[in-house]
Design an enzyme around this catalytic site. Sequence first.
Site, PDB file in Angstrom:
ATOM      1  NE  ARG A 110      -3.041  -0.048   3.159  1.00 16.42           N
ATOM      2  CZ  ARG A 110      -2.617   0.498   4.303  1.00 16.42           C
ATOM      3  NH1 ARG A 110      -2.412   1.794   4.366  1.00 16.42           N
ATOM      4  NH2 ARG A 110      -2.413  -0.239   5.379  1.00 16.42           N
ATOM      5  CE1 TYR A 166     -17.348   8.393 -16.099  1.00 11.38           C
ATOM      6  CE2 TYR A 166     -16.163   8.783 -14.051  1.00 11.38           C
ATOM      7  CZ  TYR A 166     -16.888   7.942 -14.871  1.00 11.38           C
ATOM      8  OH  TYR A 166     -17.155   6.673 -14.463  1.00 11.38           O
ATOM      9  CG  ASP A 171      -9.948  13.506 -16.013  1.00  7.09           C
ATOM     10  OD1 ASP A 171      -9.213  12.945 -16.862  1.00  7.09           O
ATOM     11  OD2 ASP A 171     -10.871  12.922 -15.428  1.00  7.09           O
ATOM     12  CE  LYS A 191     -12.189   5.031 -19.155  1.00  4.97           C
ATOM     13  NZ  LYS A 191     -11.986   4.668 -17.763  1.00  4.97           N
TER      14      LYS A 191
END
Length: 400
Positions: free
Chosen positions: A61, A114, A186, A211
Site C-alpha cells: 500500500r 465525467y 483530468d 483508457k
Amino acid sequence: MTARRSARTRAARLGEAESRVGSARALADGLHPTTVWAFDDLDAVDAWYEGRSPDTFLYYRNGGPNPAALEAAVADLEGAEAGVAAGSGMAAISGAFLAVAQAGDHIVSDQSVYGGTTVLLRTELARLGIATTFVDATDPAAVAAAIRPTTKIVHVESLSNPLLRCPDLSVLAEIAHRAGAILSVDNTFASPILLRPCEHGADIITHSLAKYLGGHSVAVGGVAVGRASIVAAARDRLIRFGGTIGAFDAWMTLQGMKTLPLRMAAHAQNGARVARALADRADIVRVYYPGLTDHPDHVVASRLFPDGLGGMLSFDVGSAATARAFFAAGAEIGIPLAPSLADTRTTVSYPAGTSHRALSRHERYAIGVTDGLIRLSVGIEDADDIVADLDAALTRAKTA
Ligand SMILES: Cc1ncc(COP(=O)(O)O)c(C=O)c1O
C-alpha cells in the site's frame, strides 16, 4: 550529456533496469507481485520509515517497484515533477482533491465533466464539507465569478467527457492562481502525447489508466501527476484511505504505454477522418469533435492541440430509439457497446444511460447530453473499415 530523447523514444524504452542474471539482464521490465518486503534487520526498517532508504519498499500500500516505474513514466511524459498511482481514475481524482481541500473549502468544477466526477463532488466531497460550484469552464468569466475566498481547486477536463469541450487552460490557471487555488486537469481523453497541461499552468493532472495510457482494456488504475508537494499529499491520502494500485495493473499499464505515442497518432488521424465522415451524413443531428469548425471550442482546441484531437467524439442521432437501434446494429456489425473508451478497437457508449445516468434529464440536457447522444471511441483499425461499419450500423438503425 546526452540530449533528451523524444516522447516516442522515451515511451518505447520504458521499464526499470533489471538486475543482472549471469552476464546478461532481461530486456523486459520485471513484475514484482510481492505484498511485502523482507528486511535484514530492524535498523533497515527504521531507515525506511525515516526516509533514509528511498529506493527501498516496505508494504504494497506504500508503493512498490512497478507502481514507482509507472508514476515516473507518466510524470516524465507529462513534464510533471512527480506522480502517484492509484487503484482507479476516481481514486486518483479523490486523492488529488483531498490533497488540497478540506472541510469548509470550495471547488469550482466545469459542469461538463465525467458523470462520476460530478457525483463524487456532489455527494462524497459535499458530505465531507467541501462545496462545489459547477460552471461552464469554457467561459473564464463564469469561472472567475464562481471563485470564493475558500476556493482551493478549479477542476476541468482538457477534452471533456462526452462533448469534447476544451477549456482554455492557461487562462483558467491564471484565474485559479490569482485566487490562491490550483488548477486540476483530468487529461484522460487527451493523454500526455497530445497535451501536457503542466505546460499551460496546471498544478495537478489526473488520468484513468484504463483508457489511453493502458490502451488495451486489460489494466485498471489511475494516476495523479504534477507539483511534488500536491502529489506527496495525494499519496498520503491514497495510502491512508487505501486507494493504491496493484503491481500487475501498474506493470500492464507500463507495457501499454510503450506504444502510446504511436497509438495516439493513429487515434487522432482516425478520429478526424471519422468525424468528417459523420458530419457529412444528413441523418446525424450533430457531431461533437473539436477538430470540426462548428465545434464551440474549435479555435482554442486548434491552438492547444497542434498534434491532433484524439480519437474521442460524440454524435447525436436525434432520439433514444434511434440510438438503441444503432447500438443493436453496431453490436452485430462489430462496433461493441462498451461503456469505457480508448481501446485499440472502435467502441461506442451511451452517456445518458451510463456515465451520466446519475444526472437528471434536465441536468443532462443543460450540458448537451441528450437522449440521442452516442459517444464514439475511434480505434486504430483501418479508417475505411471504421467508416464502413458506422455507415452500415447507422443505415440499419434508420430502417429499424
Ligand atoms: C474522463 C474520465 N475521468 C475519470 C474517469 C474515472 O476513471 P475510473 O473508471 O478508472 O475510475 C473516467 C471513466 O470513464 C473518465 O472518462
